[in-house]
Enzyme design. Structure first.
Site, PDB file in Angstrom:
ATOM      1  N   HIS A  17       0.744  -1.200   0.412  1.00  0.00           N
ATOM      2  CA  HIS A  17       0.213  -0.206   0.226  1.00  0.00           C
ATOM      3  C   HIS A  17       0.843   1.085   0.277  1.00  0.00           C
ATOM      4  O   HIS A  17       0.760   1.856  -1.134  1.00  0.00           O
ATOM      5  CB  HIS A  17      -0.870   0.038   1.796  1.00  0.00           C
ATOM      6  CG  HIS A  17      -2.271  -0.927   1.216  1.00  0.00           C
ATOM      7  ND1 HIS A  17      -2.287  -1.584   2.804  1.00  0.00           N
ATOM      8  CD2 HIS A  17      -2.572  -1.721   0.537  1.00  0.00           C
ATOM      9  CE1 HIS A  17      -2.953  -2.568   2.489  1.00  0.00           C
ATOM     10  NE2 HIS A  17      -3.691  -2.500   1.029  1.00  0.00           N
ATOM     11  N   LYS A  41     -16.582  -6.325   6.409  1.00  0.00           N
ATOM     12  CA  LYS A  41     -15.830  -7.032   6.414  1.00  0.00           C
ATOM     13  C   LYS A  41     -15.439  -7.262   7.541  1.00  0.00           C
ATOM     14  O   LYS A  41     -15.239  -6.367   9.013  1.00  0.00           O
ATOM     15  CB  LYS A  41     -13.969  -7.290   5.638  1.00  0.00           C
ATOM     16  CG  LYS A  41     -14.373  -7.207   4.189  1.00  0.00           C
ATOM     17  CD  LYS A  41     -13.265  -6.975   3.756  1.00  0.00           C
ATOM     18  CE  LYS A  41     -13.313  -7.050   2.085  1.00  0.00           C
ATOM     19  NZ  LYS A  41     -11.952  -6.541   1.588  1.00  0.00           N
ATOM     20  N   ARG A  90      -1.872  -5.863  -8.315  1.00  0.00           N
ATOM     21  CA  ARG A  90      -0.344  -6.652  -8.149  1.00  0.00           C
ATOM     22  C   ARG A  90      -0.941  -7.935  -9.092  1.00  0.00           C
ATOM     23  O   ARG A  90       0.459  -8.577  -9.638  1.00  0.00           O
ATOM     24  CB  ARG A  90      -0.706  -7.015  -6.346  1.00  0.00           C
ATOM     25  CG  ARG A  90      -0.113  -7.057  -6.004  1.00  0.00           C
ATOM     26  CD  ARG A  90      -0.537  -7.267  -4.531  1.00  0.00           C
ATOM     27  NE  ARG A  90      -2.385  -7.339  -4.515  1.00  0.00           N
ATOM     28  CZ  ARG A  90      -3.414  -7.868  -3.047  1.00  0.00           C
ATOM     29  NH1 ARG A  90      -2.525  -7.930  -2.087  1.00  0.00           N
ATOM     30  NH2 ARG A  90      -4.485  -7.586  -3.416  1.00  0.00           N
ATOM     31  N   SER A 127      -3.198  -7.338   2.677  1.00  0.00           N
ATOM     32  CA  SER A 127      -3.614  -7.684   4.385  1.00  0.00           C
ATOM     33  C   SER A 127      -3.864  -8.714   4.938  1.00  0.00           C
ATOM     34  O   SER A 127      -3.577  -9.615   6.470  1.00  0.00           O
ATOM     35  CB  SER A 127      -4.403  -6.141   4.798  1.00  0.00           C
ATOM     36  OG  SER A 127      -3.469  -5.332   4.101  1.00  0.00           O
TER      37      SER A 127
HETATM   38  O1  PNS Z   1      -8.500  -2.835   0.753  1.00  0.00           O
HETATM   39  P1  PNS Z   1     -10.615  -2.919   0.065  1.00  0.00           P
HETATM   40  O2  PNS Z   1     -11.035  -3.452   1.093  1.00  0.00           O
HETATM   41  O3  PNS Z   1     -10.299  -3.736  -1.474  1.00  0.00           O
HETATM   42  O4  PNS Z   1     -10.668  -1.655  -0.320  1.00  0.00           O
HETATM   43  C1  PNS Z   1     -11.935  -1.903  -1.368  1.00  0.00           C
HETATM   44  C2  PNS Z   1     -12.567  -0.199  -0.348  1.00  0.00           C
HETATM   45  C3  PNS Z   1     -12.906   0.512   1.197  1.00  0.00           C
HETATM   46  C4  PNS Z   1     -11.492   0.094  -1.771  1.00  0.00           C
HETATM   47  C5  PNS Z   1     -14.002  -0.440  -1.578  1.00  0.00           C
HETATM   48  O5  PNS Z   1     -15.169  -1.015  -1.078  1.00  0.00           O
HETATM   49  C6  PNS Z   1     -14.902   0.751  -1.463  1.00  0.00           C
HETATM   50  O6  PNS Z   1     -15.163   1.906  -2.240  1.00  0.00           O
HETATM   51  N1  PNS Z   1     -15.720   1.196  -0.361  1.00  0.00           N
HETATM   52  C7  PNS Z   1     -17.140   2.511  -0.850  1.00  0.00           C
HETATM   53  C8  PNS Z   1     -17.905   1.992  -0.955  1.00  0.00           C
HETATM   54  C9  PNS Z   1     -18.252   2.699  -3.033  1.00  0.00           C
HETATM   55  O7  PNS Z   1     -18.195   3.429  -2.584  1.00  0.00           O
HETATM   56  N2  PNS Z   1     -18.439   0.760  -2.838  1.00  0.00           N
HETATM   57  C10 PNS Z   1     -19.070   1.284  -4.740  1.00  0.00           C
HETATM   58  C11 PNS Z   1     -17.125   0.540  -5.718  1.00  0.00           C
HETATM   59  S1  PNS Z   1     -17.992   0.885  -6.964  1.00  0.00           S
END
Ligand code: PNS
Length: 161
Positions: A17, A41, A90, A127
């Site tokens: 990250h 989660k 990645r 993570s």
């Molecule tokens: O580290 P992660 O778990 O891959 O992060 C995912 C995250 C938090 C970036 C994604 O779930 C997100 O943007 N969530 C916010 C809600 C949202 O906008 N959802 C629609 C995405 S198209």
């Protein structure tokens, strides 16, 4: 001012990250690391703990700040006037996961998603794997910042007790 957002759950932040955040900071005037606080989660660390770890890890990069966000990431981008979301890839698995989100976000607003290739040395760093390996007694030194590793080891010990 061209502002970008690096969103994620960061549970916990990894060196992968941080590589993406640092490279985004060299491309944009300001980068806001956005920690999702309402993602469903199970988390090992609270939002405040994840934000504090990120603040410490990014303290040396002048144009990076860290914030929590709730709701849609595109709404957060609009609120802070960010023009882009930056994500690291990645490999093909990340691309499959990230592409529909980028397309949905582009459908919802004008915010662009910029993908940066993950550094080869971080290709296996996530993570979830860090947590699994650390929980089973493996050494994750060098894959996360040392203060994060220490908090991870102690949180896992608390969970076991
Ligand atoms: O580290 P992660 O778990 O891959 O992060 C995912 C995250 C938090 C970036 C994604 O779930 C997100 O943007 N969530 C916010 C809600 C949202 O906008 N959802 C629609 C995405 S198209």
């Amino acid at each position: 001012m061209r502002r970008a957002v690096c969103p994620g759950s960061f549970d916990p932040v990894t060196n992968g990250h941080l590589d993406i955040v640092a490279r985004a900071a060299s491309l944009f005037d300001e980068v806001v690391v956005a920690v999702g606080v309402n993602v469903s989660k199970n988390r090992l660390f609270t939002p405040d703990e994840r934000i504090a770890m990120l603040r410490e890890a990014t303290a040396g990069i002048a144009n990076v700040r860290v914030s929590g966000f709730e709701g849609l990431i595109v709404d957060f981008c609009r609120d802070i006037e960010a023009v882009a979301i930056v994500k690291g890839l990645r490999g093909a698995g990340d691309y499959e996961y990230e592409l529909p989100m980028a397309q949905m976000n582009s459908h919802l607003t004008a915010v662009e998603t910029v993908f940066l290739p993950g550094a080869v040395g971080n290709a296996f760093v996530s993570s979830s794997l860090i947590k699994e390996v650390a929980a089973l007694g493996g050494d994750v030194r060098g894959l996360v910042p040392e203060p994060v590793r220490e908090q991870l080891v102690s949180r896992l010990a608390e969970r076991r007790a």
